[in-house]
Design a protein around this motif. Structure first.
Motif, PDB file in Angstrom:
ATOM      1  N   THR A  71     -38.868 -20.608  72.335  1.00 38.98           N
ATOM      2  CA  THR A  71     -39.476 -21.908  72.589  1.00 38.98           C
ATOM      3  C   THR A  71     -39.777 -22.532  71.240  1.00 38.98           C
ATOM      4  OG1 THR A  71     -40.473 -21.183  74.661  1.00 38.98           O
ATOM      5  CG2 THR A  71     -41.385 -23.154  73.652  1.00 38.98           C
ATOM      6  N   PHE A  72     -39.083 -23.636  70.918  1.00 36.41           N
ATOM      7  CA  PHE A  72     -39.246 -24.287  69.626  1.00 36.41           C
ATOM      8  C   PHE A  72     -40.091 -25.547  69.786  1.00 36.41           C
ATOM      9  CE2 PHE A  72     -34.764 -22.546  68.668  1.00 36.41           C
ATOM     10  CZ  PHE A  72     -35.291 -21.333  68.271  1.00 36.41           C
ATOM     11  N   ASP A  73     -41.203 -25.589  69.080  1.00 41.79           N
ATOM     12  CA  ASP A  73     -42.048 -26.787  69.101  1.00 41.79           C
ATOM     13  C   ASP A  73     -41.679 -27.770  67.996  1.00 41.79           C
ATOM     14  OD1 ASP A  73     -43.574 -25.881  71.262  1.00 41.79           O
ATOM     15  OD2 ASP A  73     -44.845 -24.675  69.934  1.00 41.79           O
ATOM     16  N   SER A  74     -40.840 -27.315  67.055  1.00 42.55           N
ATOM     17  CA  SER A  74     -40.441 -28.162  65.932  1.00 42.55           C
ATOM     18  C   SER A  74     -39.218 -27.552  65.281  1.00 42.55           C
ATOM     19  CB  SER A  74     -41.576 -28.253  64.899  1.00 42.55           C
ATOM     20  OG  SER A  74     -41.739 -26.999  64.239  1.00 42.55           O
ATOM     21  N   PRO A  75     -38.514 -28.320  64.436  1.00 45.65           N
ATOM     22  CA  PRO A  75     -37.392 -27.740  63.693  1.00 45.65           C
ATOM     23  C   PRO A  75     -37.809 -26.567  62.813  1.00 45.65           C
ATOM     24  CG  PRO A  75     -37.244 -30.122  63.660  1.00 45.65           C
ATOM     25  CD  PRO A  75     -38.568 -29.792  64.279  1.00 45.65           C
ATOM     26  N   ARG A  76     -39.049 -26.566  62.341  1.00 47.50           N
ATOM     27  CA  ARG A  76     -39.497 -25.441  61.518  1.00 47.50           C
ATOM     28  C   ARG A  76     -39.440 -24.132  62.309  1.00 47.50           C
ATOM     29  NH1 ARG A  76     -41.893 -25.119  56.300  1.00 47.50           N
ATOM     30  NH2 ARG A  76     -42.030 -22.894  55.853  1.00 47.50           N
ATOM     31  N   ASP A  77     -39.779 -24.202  63.609  1.00 47.55           N
ATOM     32  CA  ASP A  77     -39.678 -23.012  64.445  1.00 47.55           C
ATOM     33  C   ASP A  77     -38.226 -22.560  64.559  1.00 47.55           C
ATOM     34  OD1 ASP A  77     -42.398 -23.117  64.878  1.00 47.55           O
ATOM     35  OD2 ASP A  77     -42.238 -24.097  66.833  1.00 47.55           O
ATOM     36  N   ALA A  78     -37.307 -23.527  64.703  1.00 45.51           N
ATOM     37  CA  ALA A  78     -35.890 -23.188  64.805  1.00 45.51           C
ATOM     38  C   ALA A  78     -35.395 -22.562  63.504  1.00 45.51           C
ATOM     39  CB  ALA A  78     -35.078 -24.430  65.142  1.00 45.51           C
ATOM     40  N   VAL A  79     -35.817 -23.129  62.372  1.00 48.18           N
ATOM     41  CA  VAL A  79     -35.428 -22.576  61.069  1.00 48.18           C
ATOM     42  C   VAL A  79     -35.941 -21.148  60.932  1.00 48.18           C
ATOM     43  CG1 VAL A  79     -35.772 -22.780  58.581  1.00 48.18           C
ATOM     44  CG2 VAL A  79     -35.245 -24.814  59.933  1.00 48.18           C
ATOM     45  N   ASP A  80     -37.174 -20.915  61.350  1.00 48.57           N
ATOM     46  CA  ASP A  80     -37.741 -19.564  61.269  1.00 48.57           C
ATOM     47  C   ASP A  80     -36.968 -18.581  62.144  1.00 48.57           C
ATOM     48  OD1 ASP A  80     -39.640 -20.492  59.524  1.00 48.57           O
ATOM     49  OD2 ASP A  80     -41.215 -20.707  61.043  1.00 48.57           O
ATOM     50  N   ALA A  81     -36.317 -19.116  63.199  1.00 46.37           N
ATOM     51  CA  ALA A  81     -35.515 -18.266  64.090  1.00 46.37           C
ATOM     52  C   ALA A  81     -34.071 -18.152  63.624  1.00 46.37           C
ATOM     53  CB  ALA A  81     -35.569 -18.814  65.510  1.00 46.37           C
ATOM     54  N   GLY A  82     -33.741 -18.785  62.496  1.00 47.38           N
ATOM     55  CA  GLY A  82     -32.389 -18.669  61.943  1.00 47.38           C
ATOM     56  C   GLY A  82     -31.431 -19.748  62.356  1.00 47.38           C
ATOM     57  N   VAL A  83     -31.948 -20.890  62.845  1.00 50.96           N
ATOM     58  CA  VAL A  83     -31.099 -22.010  63.251  1.00 50.96           C
ATOM     59  C   VAL A  83     -31.310 -23.172  62.286  1.00 50.96           C
ATOM     60  CG1 VAL A  83     -30.568 -23.668  65.076  1.00 50.96           C
ATOM     61  CG2 VAL A  83     -31.235 -21.325  65.683  1.00 50.96           C
ATOM     62  N   GLY A  84     -30.235 -23.665  61.691  1.00 52.85           N
ATOM     63  CA  GLY A  84     -30.309 -24.813  60.792  1.00 52.85           C
ATOM     64  C   GLY A  84     -29.389 -25.916  61.256  1.00 52.85           C
ATOM     65  N   MET A  85     -29.693 -27.155  60.864  1.00 48.96           N
ATOM     66  CA  MET A  85     -28.873 -28.290  61.298  1.00 48.96           C
ATOM     67  C   MET A  85     -28.587 -29.199  60.123  1.00 48.96           C
ATOM     68  SD  MET A  85     -29.453 -30.729  64.622  1.00 48.96           S
ATOM     69  CE  MET A  85     -28.182 -31.875  65.204  1.00 48.96           C
ATOM     70  N   ILE A  86     -27.318 -29.545  59.934  1.00 45.43           N
ATOM     71  CA  ILE A  86     -26.889 -30.494  58.909  1.00 45.43           C
ATOM     72  C   ILE A  86     -26.531 -31.781  59.630  1.00 45.43           C
ATOM     73  CG2 ILE A  86     -25.164 -31.046  57.169  1.00 45.43           C
ATOM     74  CD1 ILE A  86     -25.813 -27.427  57.996  1.00 45.43           C
ATOM     75  N   HIS A  87     -27.315 -32.813  59.405  1.00 43.20           N
ATOM     76  CA  HIS A  87     -27.149 -34.063  60.128  1.00 43.20           C
ATOM     77  C   HIS A  87     -26.026 -34.900  59.515  1.00 43.20           C
ATOM     78  CE1 HIS A  87     -30.834 -33.435  62.488  1.00 43.20           C
ATOM     79  NE2 HIS A  87     -31.322 -32.912  61.383  1.00 43.20           N
ATOM     80  N   GLN A  88     -25.543 -35.852  60.307  1.00 49.86           N
ATOM     81  CA  GLN A  88     -24.464 -36.727  59.859  1.00 49.86           C
ATOM     82  C   GLN A  88     -24.881 -37.505  58.617  1.00 49.86           C
ATOM     83  OE1 GLN A  88     -22.940 -39.225  62.953  1.00 49.86           O
ATOM     84  NE2 GLN A  88     -21.704 -40.454  61.592  1.00 49.86           N
ATOM     85  N   HIS A  89     -26.122 -37.964  58.579  1.00 43.39           N
ATOM     86  CA  HIS A  89     -26.653 -38.657  57.413  1.00 43.39           C
ATOM     87  C   HIS A  89     -27.506 -37.671  56.633  1.00 43.39           C
ATOM     88  CE1 HIS A  89     -25.132 -42.376  59.081  1.00 43.39           C
ATOM     89  NE2 HIS A  89     -25.733 -42.106  60.213  1.00 43.39           N
ATOM     90  N   PHE A  90     -27.080 -37.384  55.412  1.00 41.75           N
ATOM     91  CA  PHE A  90     -27.690 -36.326  54.637  1.00 41.75           C
ATOM     92  C   PHE A  90     -29.160 -36.620  54.337  1.00 41.75           C
ATOM     93  CE2 PHE A  90     -23.199 -35.858  52.700  1.00 41.75           C
ATOM     94  CZ  PHE A  90     -22.770 -35.229  53.856  1.00 41.75           C
TER      95      PHE A  90
END
Length: 532
Positions: A71-90
Motif C-alpha cells: 500500500t503506497f501512500d506516496s511515491p516515496r513509499d514506492a521508491v522504498d519498495a524498489g519502484v522508480g518512475m522516469i517521467h516523460q518530462h524530466f
C-alpha cells in the motif's frame, strides 16, 4: 505468485469523478524483463502506472511488488519498495551537475550527517554509470547535455535509489532515432543485471522492438498480453483500436504543380530575442507534401508561426499563391487560403471553454459563410449547422455542435480542428505535428485526410517530429537543425540512420549516401541489437 514475478496488479480499478480510468485491470510483469504497456491516448496506461508508483491510490484492487502486497501512500513509499518512475518530462535541475542530480535528496554525508560527502557522491555516481555502461560524466552540468544523456541521468537517479523496477513514461518522445537505439541498449543492460522495466508507449514499433512482453489497454481494460516475438504491429493495432487499422498510408506519385507557399530567407527570433530560424527558404507546390523533420526545439515552431501569420519574421518574406503575405495577419492569410493545424490543439487550435459551434468559426468570424447580411454579426444557426456537419464528416465523437471542446478526447479535438481547417477549402495547409498525442486510429484518419488534400491539389507543409510519419507521407523532406535547413532529401532515397544524422546536425557532405531504397522493415531490431 511465482518467484519470477516482479510486479503484480490484481483487479486494479481507479475512478475519478465521472470517469473510470482503470477497470479491474490485472497485470503480471516478470522479473528481469522489459514489459511494454501499449494503448491509445486515454486508455489508462499512465494512470495504472501512477497507481503502481504511489501517485494515485487505487479505488479497488491490490498491488504486489516482489511477492508482497503493498500500500503506497506516496511515491516515496514506492521508491522504498524498489519502484522508480522516469517521467516523460524530466525532473532534473539544469544548473546542477550529474552527480548533484543523481544524489539529490539521498546525498551521502560525513561528520555525523552535517556535511555532504561530495567525493563519495561523485565516486558512487561514476561507479553506477560504469556498472551499466552509461557514458555520462558525473561532473557535467545537466543543462549542457543532450536530451538522450539527460534521460540516462534520470535513469541513474532512479538506480541510485535502489530501484529494481523502473517505469518509463513515453521514453522516446523527444529522442532522435540514434538515441532511441541507445535507449533500447540501456534497457537491455538493465535487464541483463536483473532489473525490471515497464515502459508506457503508444508506438507499435517500439513495443515490438524493445519489449519481451506487451500488455494492451483499451478503454481502461486489459485486452491482452502477448509475447513481442509472437505478434505483429497489425495485431497490436487491432487490439488497441478494436478494428483493422491501415498502418502504412499508400502514397501514390505526386502530380505537383506551381509553387503555392514559399519562404524566402526567413529569419526569426524567439520570445527571448534568440535567433530560432536562420535564413530558411522553402517552396511547397500544389499537390505535394513537403515534410519538415527535426528534433523538437530546432526552430520548427517559430518557422510555422512566421508562415501562418502568428509571428512576423525579422528577415525574409513569405509568399502565398504568388502574393507577398509577410505583413498580413493570421486572419488575412485564412481569407487568402492558408489553413493551419497547430501542434498544440488546446493552446492554439481551440478555446477550451467554447463549444464546437463557437470553435468552428474561429478565425473566420467575419466570413460570408457565417455573417448575417451586411451587419457583420454571426449567424449562429448557420454556424451550428457547420459545426454539426464538420463533426459528422470528420468522425468527431460525439458529433454534437453543443459539446464543449474540453469534453472531447484529444483525438476527437484534433479531428475537429482538422475538419474546421480543411472545410475552409484552402490552397495551402500547414500541419504542425498533427498526430501528436493521438492514438493509432486517429493517426490513420489524419493521414488519410492529408493525402486527400494532396490529391486535390492543395500544397501541404507537414512538420512532424515523428520520423516514420514524415517519411511515409512526404514527397520531399527538409531536415532542420539549430534553426537551419540542413538538407532537403527524397524520403525513399535515404535511410532512417542517415536522417537521424542530419537531425543531429551532420551536414550532407558528412552523411554517406544510401546504397539502396530502405524497405518498410529495414532496420527493425530487437532489444539485444540483433536483426529480426
Amino acid at each position: 505468485m511465482s518467484d519470477g514475478t516482479a510486479v503484480g496488479l490484481r483487479g486494479v480499478t481507479k475512478r475519478f469523478p465521472g470517469v473510470i480510468a482503470n477497470d479491474d485491470v490485472d497485470l503480471t510483469v516478470e522479473r528481469g524483463s522489459v514489459h511494454a504497456l501499449l494503448g491509445e491516448n486515454g486508455a489508462g496506461k499512465t494512470t495504472l502506472m501512477n497507481v503502481l508508483y504511489g501517485l494515485y491510490e487505487p479505488t479497488a484492487g491490490e498491488v504486489v511488488v516482489d511477492g508482497r502486497p503493498r500500500t503506497f501512500d506516496s511515491p516515496r513509499d514506492a521508491v522504498d519498495a524498489g519502484v522508480g518512475m522516469i517521467h516523460q518530462h524530466f525532473t532534473l535541475v539544469d544548473t546542477m551537475t550529474v552527480t548533484e542530480n543523481v544524489t539529490l535528496g539521498y546525498e551521502p554525508t560525513r561528520l555525523g550527517g552535517l556535511v555532504v560527502d561530495r567525493a563519495r557522491a561523485g565516486r558512487e555516481t561514476r561507479e553506477l554509470a560504469e556498472r551499466y555502461g552509461f557514458n555520462v560524466d558525473p561532473e557535467a552540468v545537466v543543462g549542457d547535455l543532450s536530451v538522450g544523456v539527460q534521460q540516462r541521468v534520470e535513469i541513474l537517479k532512479t538506480l541510485y535509489r535502489d530501484a529494481d523496477v523502473l517505469i518509463l513514461d513515453e521514453p522516446t518522445a523527444v529522442l532522435t532515432p540514434q538515441e532511441v537505439e541507445d535507449l533500447f541498449e540501456v534497457l537491455a543492460a538493465l535487464t541483463d543485471r536483473g532489473k525490471t522495466v515497464i515502459f508506457i508507449t503508444h508506438k507499435l514499433g517500439e513495443a515490438t522492438a524493445a519489449a519481451d512482453r506487451i500488455t494492451v489497454l483499451r478503454d481502461g481494460e486489459n485486452v491482452g498480453t502477448v509475447a513481442a516475438d509472437e505478434t505483429s504491429r497489425e495485431a497490436l493495432a487491432r487490439l488497441m483500436v478494436g478494428r483493422e487499422v491501415l498502418l502504412s498510408p499508400e502514397r501514390p506519385p505526386a502530380d505537383a504543380g506551381e509553387v503555392t507557399l514559399a519562404a524566402e530567407g526567413v529569419t526569426v527570433e524567439d520570445d527571448r530575442g534568440v535567433r530560432a530560424v536562420a535564413d530558411v527558404s522553402l517552396r511547397v507546390r500544389a499537390g505535394e507534401i513537403l515534410g519538415v523533420a527535426g528534433v523538437d526545439g530546432n526552430g520548427q515552431t517559430e518557422l510555422v508561426e512566421a508562415l501562418t501569420g502568428l509571428r512576423r519574421p525579422d528577415e525574409g518574406r513569405v509568399h502565398l499563391d504568388g502574393a507577398d503575405v509577410t505583413d498580413r495577419s493570421r486572419r488575412e492569410r485564412i481569407a487568402a487560403g492558408l489553413s493551419y493545424v497547430p501542434e498544440d490543439r488546446q493552446e492554439r487550435g481551440l478555446v477550451m471553454p467554447f463549444d464546437l459551434t463557437e470553435n468552428g468559426v474561429l478565425g473566420a468570424q467575419h466570413s460570408p459563410a457565417f455573417s448575417r447580411g451586411t451587419t457583420g454579426r454571426i449567424d449562429w444557426g448557420r454556424a451550428r449547422e457547420h459545426a454539426r456537419r464538420t463533426a459528422t464528416q470528420y468522425d468527431v465523437r460525439p458529433p454534437d455542435p453543443d459539446a464543449g471542446a474540453r469534453s472531447l478526447s484529444g483525438g476527437n479535438q484534433q479531428k475537429f480542428v482538422i475538419g474546421r481547417e480543411l472545410e475552409r477549402d484552402p490552397t495551402a495547409l500547414v500541419a504542425a505535428n498533427p498526430t501528436r498525442g493521438v492514438d493509432v486510429g486517429s493517426i490513420e484518419f489524419v493521414h488519410e485526410r492529408l493525402l486527400e488534400l494532396r490529391a486535390a491539389g492543395v500544397a501541404v507543409l507537414l512538420v512532424s517530429s515523428k520520423l516514420d510519419e514524415v517519411t511515409a507521407l512526404s514527397d520531399r523532406l527538409a531536415v532542420m537543425y539549430d534553426g537551419e535547413v540542413v538538407d532537403t532529401v527524397e524520403p525513399d532515397a535515404v535511410t532512417e540512420e542517415q536522417l537521424g544524422l542530419l537531425m543531429a546536425g551532420e551536414r550532407p557532405d558528412d552523411v554517406e549516401p544510401a546504397t539502396e531504397t530502405p524497405s518498410a522493415d529495414a532496420g527493425r531490431r530487437d532489444r539485444r541489437g540483433e536483426s529480426r
